[in-house]
Every structure is written in structure tokens, then in C-alpha cells.
Scaffold this motif. Structure first.
Motif, PDB file in Angstrom:
ATOM      1  N   THR A 135       0.904  -1.107  -0.093  1.00  0.00           N
ATOM      2  CA  THR A 135       0.037  -0.357   0.195  1.00  0.00           C
ATOM      3  C   THR A 135       0.738   1.104  -0.398  1.00  0.00           C
ATOM      4  O   THR A 135       0.052   2.487  -0.112  1.00  0.00           O
ATOM      5  CB  THR A 135      -0.794  -0.206   1.563  1.00  0.00           C
ATOM      6  OG1 THR A 135      -0.089  -0.054   2.704  1.00  0.00           O
ATOM      7  CG2 THR A 135      -1.835  -0.684   1.603  1.00  0.00           C
ATOM      8  N   ASN A 136       1.985   1.125   0.094  1.00  0.00           N
ATOM      9  CA  ASN A 136       3.259   2.942  -0.658  1.00  0.00           C
ATOM     10  C   ASN A 136       2.885   3.220  -1.593  1.00  0.00           C
ATOM     11  O   ASN A 136       2.586   2.819  -2.229  1.00  0.00           O
ATOM     12  CB  ASN A 136       3.914   1.159   0.014  1.00  0.00           C
ATOM     13  CG  ASN A 136       5.660   2.676  -0.060  1.00  0.00           C
ATOM     14  OD1 ASN A 136       5.696   3.675  -0.793  1.00  0.00           O
ATOM     15  ND2 ASN A 136       6.278   3.276   1.167  1.00  0.00           N
ATOM     16  N   PRO A 137       2.460   3.921  -1.417  1.00  0.00           N
ATOM     17  CA  PRO A 137       1.788   4.976  -2.723  1.00  0.00           C
ATOM     18  C   PRO A 137       3.761   5.074  -4.017  1.00  0.00           C
ATOM     19  O   PRO A 137       3.084   4.626  -4.278  1.00  0.00           O
ATOM     20  CB  PRO A 137       2.178   6.270  -2.140  1.00  0.00           C
ATOM     21  CG  PRO A 137       1.627   5.938  -0.552  1.00  0.00           C
ATOM     22  CD  PRO A 137       1.909   5.410  -0.285  1.00  0.00           C
ATOM     23  N   GLU A 138       4.820   5.236  -2.814  1.00  0.00           N
ATOM     24  CA  GLU A 138       5.912   4.545  -3.989  1.00  0.00           C
ATOM     25  C   GLU A 138       6.045   3.995  -4.694  1.00  0.00           C
ATOM     26  O   GLU A 138       6.028   4.053  -5.716  1.00  0.00           O
ATOM     27  CB  GLU A 138       7.062   5.588  -3.082  1.00  0.00           C
ATOM     28  CG  GLU A 138       8.223   5.766  -3.822  1.00  0.00           C
ATOM     29  CD  GLU A 138      10.114   5.915  -3.296  1.00  0.00           C
ATOM     30  OE1 GLU A 138      10.899   5.272  -3.350  1.00  0.00           O
ATOM     31  OE2 GLU A 138       9.579   7.097  -1.909  1.00  0.00           O
ATOM     32  N   TYR A 139       5.549   3.111  -3.533  1.00  0.00           N
ATOM     33  CA  TYR A 139       5.333   1.010  -4.534  1.00  0.00           C
ATOM     34  C   TYR A 139       4.989   1.369  -5.446  1.00  0.00           C
ATOM     35  O   TYR A 139       4.694   0.805  -6.872  1.00  0.00           O
ATOM     36  CB  TYR A 139       5.694   0.010  -3.504  1.00  0.00           C
ATOM     37  CG  TYR A 139       5.439  -0.771  -4.235  1.00  0.00           C
ATOM     38  CD1 TYR A 139       6.608  -1.814  -4.354  1.00  0.00           C
ATOM     39  CD2 TYR A 139       4.284  -1.825  -4.267  1.00  0.00           C
ATOM     40  CE1 TYR A 139       6.309  -2.711  -5.428  1.00  0.00           C
ATOM     41  CE2 TYR A 139       4.439  -2.612  -4.606  1.00  0.00           C
ATOM     42  CZ  TYR A 139       5.125  -4.084  -4.977  1.00  0.00           C
ATOM     43  OH  TYR A 139       5.426  -4.381  -5.432  1.00  0.00           O
ATOM     44  N   LEU A 140       3.612   1.404  -5.227  1.00  0.00           N
ATOM     45  CA  LEU A 140       2.417   1.488  -6.180  1.00  0.00           C
ATOM     46  C   LEU A 140       2.642   1.877  -7.291  1.00  0.00           C
ATOM     47  O   LEU A 140       1.732   2.157  -8.575  1.00  0.00           O
ATOM     48  CB  LEU A 140       1.153   2.490  -5.078  1.00  0.00           C
ATOM     49  CG  LEU A 140       0.666   0.707  -4.342  1.00  0.00           C
ATOM     50  CD1 LEU A 140      -0.458   2.289  -3.745  1.00  0.00           C
ATOM     51  CD2 LEU A 140       0.326  -0.464  -5.113  1.00  0.00           C
TER      52      LEU A 140
END
Length: 186
Positions: free
Chosen positions: A86-91
Motif C-alpha cells: 500500500t506504499n504510494p511510492e511502490y504503487l
């Protein structure tokens, strides 16, 4: 206290011999029995040595793409991204990978992309992709190399690696071996 020191010293020496020297010798011996004799699994092609058990970077359209790497395929720094789902950077990273894949494979629908094509493994160096991951790249490779899709599909089926002892793991395809076989097609 004096009567306990000598047995403690002896026990320390025995443990050092057993757990340091003995264990190291056992692991070294087991490695020498493994494929590659403990030096990794290698293939030599045109004078270049490649490790088949470490992911390689393939970005040209004429090759099957490897699984993404969080460490840019640097075996000296094996690691995942350590970012949760759910990490925005990962997504955002996964979204870019999906968009890039779709640009190079316009006949593929977003729902057909398997996760191993757009997500890095825990080590960042996974050399394998799923059969579905290879299959959805067939149209692109056939077009670029001017080969019949059936011929490329047959190559995929010839390079499927079965689970260890038929029980452990899933069927997979080593991308390096598949791309070498692809280059060797006449």
C-alpha cells in the motif's frame, strides 16, 4: 570456581571445533555436490560467462523481459524494495512498470499481466518468470524477430522447468536460458 574454569575452556574449544570448523566443512562439502560445484550455475555464450541463477536485465523488444529488480540486477546488493503493497511510492513504481509493459506489448490487456512481470522479487535477482509471463510476450517477440508465434510458443514449452521433485515450487522459465535459445533459433 577454579574447578569450573578448565571444563568451560575445554567445552569452548570443542564447540569452536565442531561449530566453526565442522559446520563450515559440512556446508563446503554440500556446496561441492550442488550444480556448479558451489560456484553458481553458469552458461558461457560467445565467450561471456552468465550466471543462470541470478536475474539478468533484458529490455530490448527482441527478448523476453526479466522480472523487475529492486537493485537493478546488481548481485552485490541483493535486496527487495522493502515497501509494502500500500506504499504510494511502490504503487507508483508498479504503475510505471505496467504502463511501460503495455507500450511494448500493445496487444496485451492490463488484466492479463501477471504480477511477476511488474513486481520485483524479495531478492531483486529472481532469474525466472511464470509461463504466463512468457506467453504474453510472444506477440511482441514474434513481430520483432519475424517468427511465427507457434515457433516462439514451442520454445517456451521446451524451456519450462518443472518443480523440484515434482512437489516444491511451481513451473517456471529461466529468462536467460530462454533468450539464449531464442537467439539460437534459425
Amino acid at each position: 570456581m577454579k574447578k569450573n574454569i578448565l571444563p568451560a575452556i575445554r567445552l569452548t574449544i570443542i564447540c569452536a571445533i565442531v561449530f566453526v570448523a565442522g559446520y563450515s566443512a559440512l556446508v563446503f562439502g554440500a556446496a561441492k555436490l550442488a550444480p556448479g560445484k558451489g560456484n553458481g550455475q553458469t552458461i558461457t555464450v560467445n565467450g561471456h560467462k552468465y550466471y543462470t541463477n541470478i536475474g539478468q536485465k533484458f529490455t530490448e523488444d527482441k527478448y523476453f523481459n526479466s522480472r523487475p529488480s529492486a537493485v537493478d540486477y546488481n548481485a552485490a546488493g541483493s535486496a527487495g524494495s522493502n515497501k509494502g503493497p500500500t506504499n504510494p511510492e511502490y504503487l507508483a513504481t508498479v504503475k510505471v512498470r505496467v504502463e511501460t509493459f503495455l507500450v511494448h506489448n500493445p496487444s496485451v490487456k492490463i488484466t492479463e499481466i501477471p504480477s511477476d512481470i511488474v513486481t520485483a522479487s524479495g531478492s531483486g535477482l529472481d532469474p525466472d518468470i511464470s509461463i504466463q509471463g512468457a506467453t504474453i510476450q510472444v506477440a511482441r517477440i514474434s513481430k520483432v524477430r519475424n517468427l511465427p508465434e507457434e515457433k516462439v510458443m514451442n520454445l517456451i514449452h521446451e524451456n519450462i522447468e518443472k518443480p523440484f521433485l515434482g512437489l516444491f515450487g511451481t513451473e517456471k522459465i529461466n529468462v536467460l536460458k530462454l533468450n539464449i535459445a531464442l537467439d539460437n533459433l534459425k
